[in-house]
Design an enzyme around this catalytic site. Structure first.
Site, PDB file in Angstrom:
ATOM      1  N   LYS A  35    -118.012 119.688  14.480  1.00 19.42           N
ATOM      2  CA  LYS A  35    -117.544 120.896  13.771  1.00 19.42           C
ATOM      3  C   LYS A  35    -118.414 122.076  14.165  1.00 19.42           C
ATOM      4  CE  LYS A  35    -116.506 122.358   8.994  1.00 19.42           C
ATOM      5  NZ  LYS A  35    -116.594 121.951   7.572  1.00 19.42           N
ATOM      6  N   SER A  82    -114.557 119.253   2.088  1.00 20.65           N
ATOM      7  CA  SER A  82    -114.182 119.669   3.436  1.00 20.65           C
ATOM      8  C   SER A  82    -114.181 118.602   4.510  1.00 20.65           C
ATOM      9  CB  SER A  82    -115.085 120.827   3.884  1.00 20.65           C
ATOM     10  OG  SER A  82    -114.775 121.978   3.128  1.00 20.65           O
ATOM     11  N   SER A 125    -112.391 122.296   5.057  1.00 19.13           N
ATOM     12  CA  SER A 125    -112.595 123.200   6.157  1.00 19.13           C
ATOM     13  C   SER A 125    -112.768 122.506   7.513  1.00 19.13           C
ATOM     14  CB  SER A 125    -113.799 124.101   5.886  1.00 19.13           C
ATOM     15  OG  SER A 125    -114.957 123.323   5.763  1.00 19.13           O
TER      16      SER A 125
END
Lengths: 490, 101, 499
Positions: C82, C181, C157
């Site tokens: 990420k 997330s 997210s």
């Protein structure tokens, strides 16, 4: 308002000055407070910076154990109570030298609180209360003379550990403020916590000043003064600002609670041009750090390791050893010199004599050499022996100064020098009496003058005996014997 | 607890966030919605409850020894700088204090 | 081995094959780079693909094996990271214009650990800007599509990481979880995602959102792969003061397949109003599978559940408003190119230009919650209720070994449906924020499909008891095949659907 008030007019002022001091000192740790970057002074710009003290995304703080110890040590030396569990809080604001947009500091649980420092005459000291002592990180340094039309920032200083020491508004004059700062600085030196030098930035002072009519106990509007670069600036700024405030009030005006900048060149305080923003720092506990317990036994260990502190030493010198306040202050202010003095005492020297020698002969030599006490070549025991020879009357003070000079130059022992140069005083009463009688017989006019009331004639007669003995008579004894003879034959 | 556009402007200033007028109206509306939603917490009885700052109650912060280690080379420090002047970061002239801090 | 595509092998299988020299890391990496090239045009999971650097690293791994060395438990395994986790020399943007050109000079601790274990960082994945969001639509650069239905969100997210694993672009990925997330996108994308116990995995190098809630965690296609990843990531890090000293467990060794006597609690509040009844039903059916395998199921209650989301939005935004204060255009990141005469304007304008609307909203909320006169009733109050929420979980987890709930109240929603409606978007997190506030480990595994879209089962455990969660998940996965299904991703424009 343009004329600065000179010091020494305190008695004539119709107002009382009320001062609180906020002092920051840089700790003497090897590494920064929350990262391992070096803290060496004077490095190339931005050469002592890492992702943590640069505030790069993703970085986190880890507390320096020694910084915490130093904070506790300083707080104890300032007679503070120590928090059982301290914590760090974030102080949020924006400024180019503040890398994270917040400063890690302490808000409601500082390391130390409710302390004090004594100033003034040790026989009758005034106690200045200390509200709090806390740890925080320093910011970077901005410079305005490097890039044309712009400012630049160096982050070497970002993350250096600082102690913030806040006094209560107990200070009542500019001089007392300087006294407090000197004493505070000495505490930092004695505990090894900081070098505390204003000119190097390792001691920084902000002043809170207000005035009120004499006899009132209501606090007036406070001005914070920044940009003070020396103890002298502190004194002048306080006096200037107090007078400025009084004149505003006397003319019926009102004062704003504001921050003012001390202009060193013009010796005035200036209101800052920018709009005074509301300082809402939105303190909250720093979630990247856990609580900081300060266990009682660990604190006691630190307390036990404290040296004799300046306040206690000053009291001992004045009240126990009977030194003058001035001599005591000079010694206390120079821990190295005081250490030598203590060694003299340990070697048997009498306190006042030892203080006198250290503060005149020894200090003169150090100043001439531009050296510190560590460079002084005469070990305390040897100097103590010299003092003993004077004390016993074996040599005169004048002779002792000569012996001292040779001891310093050659490393000789005092007894050896005295013998080699035949400096032993004549203290044999019978022998001296013989010479005294001879001199009296040879100088009838001075004798008559003395008996007629002219004291200075005695000095002449003493001089004559000293001449006869080539300066080796014990002058005090000569004096006594002459008086004795002159009064008995009258 | 109604939130006004002035509140939002004041808070934006505290947060050093320049908002353009379009931003502002939408933002105020959204802030109001969320604040209204979180206001339901007022109904919870929290008398005598200690705030929880960390999932670990009673832990103590780890500490490191006071050993210095060299930091980043100066070029890496400045590698992401938007405006560099020699070994420094450059910013608009800071004139308020007129002086090094 | 060669009859199955290399992108199908998974973490453990790949690592063991590479370690033993039966497979070359370079081949595996190349296969995944090819897969990315083939599908990421439509999925848009990646912001940056390391390409040549990944291949070079893979060749190093192969060379080590040739020399007889063991490159580690993740030998040759491509991992997508990420883009809010710092990778040295590789752009790390947090999907924000504010960090568009930022290249960190250091690796996050988890990256160091992955590298030491022989993993190959294959690229940086898309996210909601600064991890603030539940759909990945708030990225400043691109919207990631859900591989099961490209008109829908992958969740957020960590949507890019979840989508990458679901689409076969990498067998493993890293995400961060502050309010759900990792778990939410895992549920929406039909993969396994774990948020470790707070402090289990070092946060050093994760771009901070909410310091007391953030955790880095793995995505993979099953519990076994997840266990292997966790073993590499977990452990004390002296650079993170909130990192736990608690010893790690043998996560793979815990996967016995045996759940007899395991006590599973079903908190009533997670199955009622606000949760799609079909989702709730799918989750209950999943739990029944475990019950049939010998687990005990107990109805429990967590009365403070409805307060978890409001508490989250005060605590997380407050901490975020402070964590994002460092982005001021002075030392790195976006600086306004418009003329400014003061540093105050420089900072305010750079931040105004660099941050997207959701980030600005949260900064405003957080600053408000901490501001003078409001602190006690907002941030202070939230921290008090947080203790009540934590105590709630503690009480219940003393009676049961873990809790089972839906991960999300719905399946993946359409792109654009909630993007302009913050409150609607926030509702996606109602099942996940509790575990963050209490610091508990929680994982999501696929447990069924509704209209062709994955449904997530969330398991929440005791502090540092990831082993029990993984054991339950693995046992479930031995008895079911939802985790084996793959999105079609066949012809261009074809909607996803079950395999």
């Amino acid at each position: 308002m343009s004329t600065p008030v000179t010091a020494g007019t305190a008695v004539e002022r119709p107002y009382e000055i009320v001062v609180g001091l906020e002092v920051h000192v840089e700790l003497t740790t090897e590494s920064k407070i929350f990262c391992s970057c070096p803290t060496r002074f004077g490095a190339e710009p931005n050469s002592q910076v890492c992702p943590v003290c640069l505030g790069l995304p993703g970085t986190l703080p880890v507390l320096n154990r020694r910084a915490l110890e130093q904070a506790v040590r300083a707080a104890l030396a300032l007679n503070c109570r120590i928090q059982p569990v301290a914590k760090f809080d974030r102080k949020n604001y924006h400024y180019p030298d503040l890398v994270k947009g917040y400063q890690i500091s302490q808000y409601d649980l500082p390391v130390g609180y409710e302390g004090w420092l004594e100033v003034g005459d040790p026989a009758n000291p005034r106690r200045i209360r200390i509200r709090r002592v806390h740890l925080e990180e320093d910011t970077g340094k901005s410079l305005h003379d490097q890039a044309p039309g712009a400012s630049v920032v160096d982050y070497n200083r970002s993350g250096i550990p600082l102690l913030e020491i806040v006094s209560e508004p107990d200070i009542r004059s500019a001089e007392e403020a300087r006294d407090y700062l000197m004493h505070l600085r000495q505490v930092m030196l004695y505990t090894g916590v900081s070098d505390a030098r204003m000119e190097e930035g390792s001691l920084r002072v902000d002043c809170n000043v207000s005035v009120r009519p004499r006899g009132s106990d209501v606090f007036g509007t406070i001005t914070e003064i920044k940009n003070l670069n020396s103890f002298r600036s502190v004194v002048r700024a306080i006096e200037y600002e107090a007078q400025r405030q009084w004149e505003v009030l006397s003319a019926g005006g009102t004062l704003r609670r504001e921050t003012r900048h001390w202009d060193e060149r013009r010796e005035v305080t200036v209101a800052l041009r920018r709009k005074e923003e509301a300082h809402d720092y939105r303190y909250f506990p720093d979630p990247d750090l856990l609580p900081v317990p300060l266990p009682a036994d660990w604190v006691e260990e630190i307390r036990a390791s404290l040296p004799e502190l300046p306040g206690a030493r000053r009291r001992r010198y004045v009240l126990d050893l009977d030194l003058s306040v001035r001599d005591a202050d000079t010694l206390v202010g120079d821990p190295g010199l005081a250490g030598y003095f203590e060694d003299l005492l340990a070697a048997g020297a009498e306190a006042r004599a030892a203080a006198s020698w250290v503060l005149t002969q020894v200090l003169a030599w150090l100043n001439a050499q531009g050296a510190g006490i560590d460079a002084f070549p005469v070990p305390p025991a040897r100097l103590a022996r010299l003092l003993r020879l004077v004390d016993e009357g074996t040599i005169s003070m004048t002779a002792a100064k000569d012996v001292f000079e040779e001891m310093v130059r050659t490393g000789a022992e005092p007894d050896a020098v005295v013998e080699a140069r035949g400096l032993r005083q004549i203290s044999d009463q019978a022998a001296l009496l013989e010479i005294v009688d001879r001199v009296l017989a040879a100088n009838p006019q001075p004798v008559a003058d003395y008996r007629a009331g002219r004291q200075q004639a005695l000095g002449f007669l003493v001089g004559q005996v000293m001449k006869e003995t080539r300066g080796r008579a014990n002058p005090q004894l000569v004096n006594d014997l002459l008086r004795q003879r002159l009064s008995s034959d009258g | 607890m109604p939130v006004t556009p002035d509140d939002v402007r004041r808070v934006a200033q505290l947060a050093s966030l320049e908002l353009d007028p379009d931003d502002e109206t939408r933002l105020v509306q959204k802030v109001q919605q969320v604040v209204e939603y979180v206001d339901r917490l007022q109904a919870v009885d929290t008398a005598g409850i200690e705030p929880l700052a960390h999932p670990y109650a009673g832990s103590s912060t780890p500490m490191r020894p006071d050993t210095a280690r060299e930091g980043l080379p100066v070029d890496e420090v400045l590698a992401n700088a938007p405006d560099r002047f020699g070994p420094f970061f450059r910013v608009p002239r800071m004139i308020e204090e007129g002086q090094d801090d | 081995m060669t009859d199955r595509p290399l992108t199908e092998l998974g973490v453990v299988e790949t690592a063991e094959a590479v370690r033993r020299g039966r497979l070359r890391a370079e081949e595996v990496t190349r296969a995944h780079l090819d897969r990315i090239a083939a599908v990421d045009g439509r999925i848009r999971a990646f912001l940056h693909v390391t390409g040549e650097a990944a291949l070079a690293r893979a060749r190093e791994i192969d060379e080590a094996v040739r020399r007889g060395a063991d490159p580690g438990p993740l030998a040759g395994v491509p991992v997508a990271v990420k883009d809010n986790i710092c990778t040295r020399g590789v752009p790390t943007t947090a999907a924000s214009r504010m960090l568009q050109d930022f290249v960190p000079p250091y690796d996050a601790t988890v990256i160091e650990r992955l590298n030491a274990a022989g993993a190959i960082i294959i690229g940086k994945t898309n996210l909601d800007e600064f991890a603030m969001g539940s759909s990945t639509e708030h990225s400043a650069f691109q919207v990631t599509a859900n591989p099961w239905d490209e008109s829908r969100v992958p969740g957020g997210s960590s949507g890019g990481s979840a989508a990458a694993v679901a689409a076969g672009e990498a067998p493993a990925a890293l995400g961060t979880d502050t309010g759900g997330s990792i778990r939410l996108p895992a549920a929406f994308c039909g993969v396994t995602g774990l948020k470790p116990t707070y402090g289990r995995v070092s946060r050093y190098g994760a771009i901070a959102f909410a310091s007391s809630l953030d955790q880095i965690g793995p995505f993979a296609r099953d519990a076994r792969d997840t266990a292997r990843l966790l073993a590499v990531l977990a452990g004390y890090d002296q650079r993170d003061s909130t990192s736990a000293q608690e010893p790690t467990a043998d996560y793979e060794g815990a996967l016995t397949g045996d759940v007899r006597g395991l006590k599973i609690g079903l908190p009533a509040e997670y199955f009622g109003e606000g949760v799609d009844s079909r989702v709730a039903q799918a989750v209950r059916e999943a739990v029944a599978v475990l019950k049939d395998a010998g687990a005990q199921v107990v109805e429990v209650s967590l009365p403070y559940t409805s307060y978890t989301l409001p508490v989250y939005h005060l605590v997380a935004t407050a901490e975020a408003s402070s964590n994002l204060a460092r982005y001021d255009g002075v030392r790195y990141g976006h600086r306004t190119s418009r003329r400014v005469t003061s540093h105050g304007d420089l900072i305010a304008r750079s931040r105004g230009e660099g941050f997207g609307p959701e980030v600005k909203l949260r900064i405003i909320l957080g600053t408000f919650a901490l501001s003078a006169g409001y602190y006690d009733q907002y941030y202070g109050k939230a921290q008090q209720v947080r203790r009540l929420i934590k105590d709630d979980f503690e009480r219940v987890l003393a009676q049961v070994d873990l809790l089972a709930t839906p991960t999300a109240p719905t399946v993946a929603f359409p792109i654009g449906e909630r993007a302009d409606d913050p409150m609607a978007m926030y509702m996606a997190d109602i099942c996940t924020t509790g575990a963050n506030l209490a610091g508990l480990p929680a994982l999501s595994i696929p447990c069924g499909f509704l209209d062709g879209l994955p449904v997530g089962l969330q398991l929440i455990g005791r502090p540092f008891d990831e082993a029990t969660l993984l054991r339950a998940a693995d046992a479930y996965q031995r008895l079911t095949d939802h985790h084996l299904r793959r999105p079609a991703l066949a012809a261009a424009g074809a909607a996803g659907g079950g395999a």
